[in-house]
Scaffold this active site. Structure first.
Site, short mmCIF file in Angstrom:
data_model
loop_
_atom_site.label_atom_id
_atom_site.label_comp_id
_atom_site.label_asym_id
_atom_site.label_seq_id
_atom_site.Cartn_x
_atom_site.Cartn_y
_atom_site.Cartn_z
N ASP A 154 52.36 69.02 108.63
CA ASP A 154 52.82 69.78 107.47
C ASP A 154 53.59 68.91 106.47
OD1 ASP A 154 55.03 69.38 109.12
OD2 ASP A 154 55.10 71.46 109.78
N ASP A 189 62.46 79.71 116.30
CA ASP A 189 61.79 81.01 116.16
C ASP A 189 60.37 81.00 116.73
OD1 ASP A 189 60.39 79.50 114.31
OD2 ASP A 189 60.80 80.80 112.59
N HIS A 213 57.96 78.80 116.02
CA HIS A 213 56.90 78.27 115.16
C HIS A 213 56.39 76.92 115.66
CE1 HIS A 213 59.93 76.13 112.22
NE2 HIS A 213 59.52 75.28 113.14
N GLU A 249 55.04 80.36 110.91
CA GLU A 249 56.16 81.23 111.23
C GLU A 249 55.68 82.50 111.93
OE1 GLU A 249 58.81 79.77 111.05
OE2 GLU A 249 59.48 79.17 109.06
P1 PGA Z 1 63.07 69.80 115.51
O1 PGA Z 1 62.03 70.74 114.76
O2 PGA Z 1 62.26 68.85 116.33
O3 PGA Z 1 63.82 69.09 114.42
O4 PGA Z 1 63.93 70.68 116.36
C1 PGA Z 1 60.96 71.28 115.46
C2 PGA Z 1 60.17 72.24 114.59
O5 PGA Z 1 60.75 72.90 113.72
O6 PGA Z 1 58.95 72.33 114.78
#
Ligand code: PGA
Length: 263
Positions: free
Chosen positions: A74, A143, A145, A150
């Site tokens: 992304d 959450d 995702h 999301e």
């Molecule tokens: P993080 O993010 O590795 O910084 O915890 C993971 C994500 O949001 O997919």
């Protein structure tokens, strides 16, 4: 799903490096130009340890990314690729500039142009032209995702623009001067795109991910927990530290299964 529980975040990084290198095999030895691979890469804090392991082994001459192509999950919309907080910058700084991958074969969704729908379609087409993703590295949001898919994301979604939840923006605010600077949308591979990868390696560390991991691994498959779709993937491996694994009800079973695993 294969669940690997480690003691620490360092062990997660090490295990992820060993598993990925073993899975990609000859494609990372660069001895055979015919053996190529397509990597799906993630940003965020979680994969940094794995990237450090790859960088070290690449420097030591144990592996090479010369025959690899990569596609990132992304990119934020609304900030230029040159922005210090863009995922273009993140990947360059934390991986690409340290390894022998051909920069022309590293792809990240392009959000600079006017037509993001076309950019998304082009990204899907490029993944297909490259032969599909062999190994997709994933983190997970608190959450549930994956990528920026999301809660409520379609399980068959392709690459497209998604609006970020308040929670995701709050989680990511630590990288920005304030939450008001966190973009509201991103171009992300869809859940359908991710599920098309031949193998998946999902990494999670820390207590903040424990509930999302429990829901992903042991909960019902629901669009409210986008990562739960991975229960349908035939080759998904989840590597966790003790804190991220702490809410799993079958943790003893996973540890036992891993101990008895036939290689
Ligand atoms: P993080 O993010 O590795 O910084 O915890 C993971 C994500 O949001 O997919």
């Amino acid at each position: 799903m294969r669940i690997i529980v480690c003691e620490s975040a360092e062990e997660v990084a090490l295990k992820a490096a060993v598993e990925s290198i073993e899975y990609l095999g000859e494609a990372l030895s660069a001895t055979n130009p015919e053996a190529t691979c397509v990597l799906g890469l993630a940003t965020g804090s979680t994969p940094l340890g794995l990237y450090r392991e790859w960088i070290e082994r690449n420097r030591a001459g144990e592996i090479s990314f010369r025959n690899a192509t990569s596609f990132n999950l992304d990119e934020y919309c609304g900030i230029p690729a040159s922005d210090p907080q863009s995922y273009h910058t993140f990947m360059h700084e934390n991986l690409f500039r340290h390894i022998d991958i051909d920069p022309a074969k590293t792809f990240i969704p392009v959000t600079d142009g006017d037509d993001l729908t076309q950019s998304a379609e082009r990204y899907e087409a490029m993944i297909e032209e490259a032969g599909g993703i062999d190994l997709q590295i994933l983190g997970i949001g608190s959450d549930g995702h994956i990528g920026f898919n999301e809660p409520g994301s379609s399980f068959s979604s392709p690459t497209r623009v998604k609006t970020l939840t308040k929670r995701t923006r709050e989680d990511n605010a630590r990288f920005f001067p304030s939450i008001d600077h966190v973009p509201r949308t991103a171009l992300t591979m869809g859940l359908g795109t991710i599920m098309s990868a031949r193998a998946i390696l999902l990494l999670a560390t820390g207590k903040g991910k424990a509930k999302a991991i429990r829901d992903t691994v042991e909960g019902p498959i629901t669009a409210m927990v986008p990562a739960s779709i991975l229960q349908f993937h035939p080759y998904a491996t989840v590597i966790l530290d003790a804190a991220a694994a702490s809410e799993l009800s079958l943790i003893d079973y996973y540890v036992d299964a891993e101990r008895n695993r036939q290689r």
